[in-house]
Design a protein around this motif. Structure first.
Motif: not given
Length: 145
Positions: A65-72, A116-123
């Motif tokens: 599990a990762l936590l981005t600097d902007d809280g995602a 939302e900001a990282y949904r691109w990672l799902n694919d």
């Protein structure tokens, strides 16, 4: 490149010799990641489920599990193998530090997130190259376009 990932391990837990091979679990003690489009920390609770096969190949199966600097929050899983000649693998199993040219540590990774900001990672399809370091491996993960 998607990101660089440092994942230091806590103490390795040995399950023992199973029909599939020698099974061990390496809890991940934390860590960090950084790249052009994301950076942050590795949260506690992940692990690497290691299997040493009879043919000398070490398989890895990591879930983090990762936590981005902007809280995602992101889920990262990667599978791969650590391959080396028998004498090099024996040194690795004794805890010796190997030269980067003595082994191959390769992975295929997948991300999941609802952010939302990282949904691109799902694919995104990601491959990785790992390097042994004193506190645990460091991976360079690359997006396949």
């Amino acid at each position: 490149m998607v990101l660089d990932l440092d994942v230091p391990f806590a103490e390795m837990l040995s399950i023992g010799a199973t029909p599939a091979g020698r099974r061990r679990i390496a809890p991940v003690a934390g860590g960090s990641f950084s790249g052009d489009r994301l950076r942050g920390t590795v949260l506690p609770g992940g692990a690497d489920w290691v299997l040493n096969r009879a043919d000398g190949v070490m398989l890895i199966d990591v879930r983090l599990a990762l936590l981005t600097d902007d809280g995602a929050r992101l889920y990262l899983t990667y599978q791969g193998s650590f391959r080396a000649p028998d004498d090099v693998m024996a040194r690795f199993n004794r805890g010796e530090r190997l030269g980067d040219d003595e082994y191959l540590l390769r992975t295929v990774a997948r991300f999941e997130t609802g952010a939302e900001a990282y949904r691109w990672l799902n694919d995104t399809i990601v491959v990785g190259i790992g390097h042994q370091r004193a506190g645990g491996p460091r991976y360079h993960l690359f997006e396949i376009l």
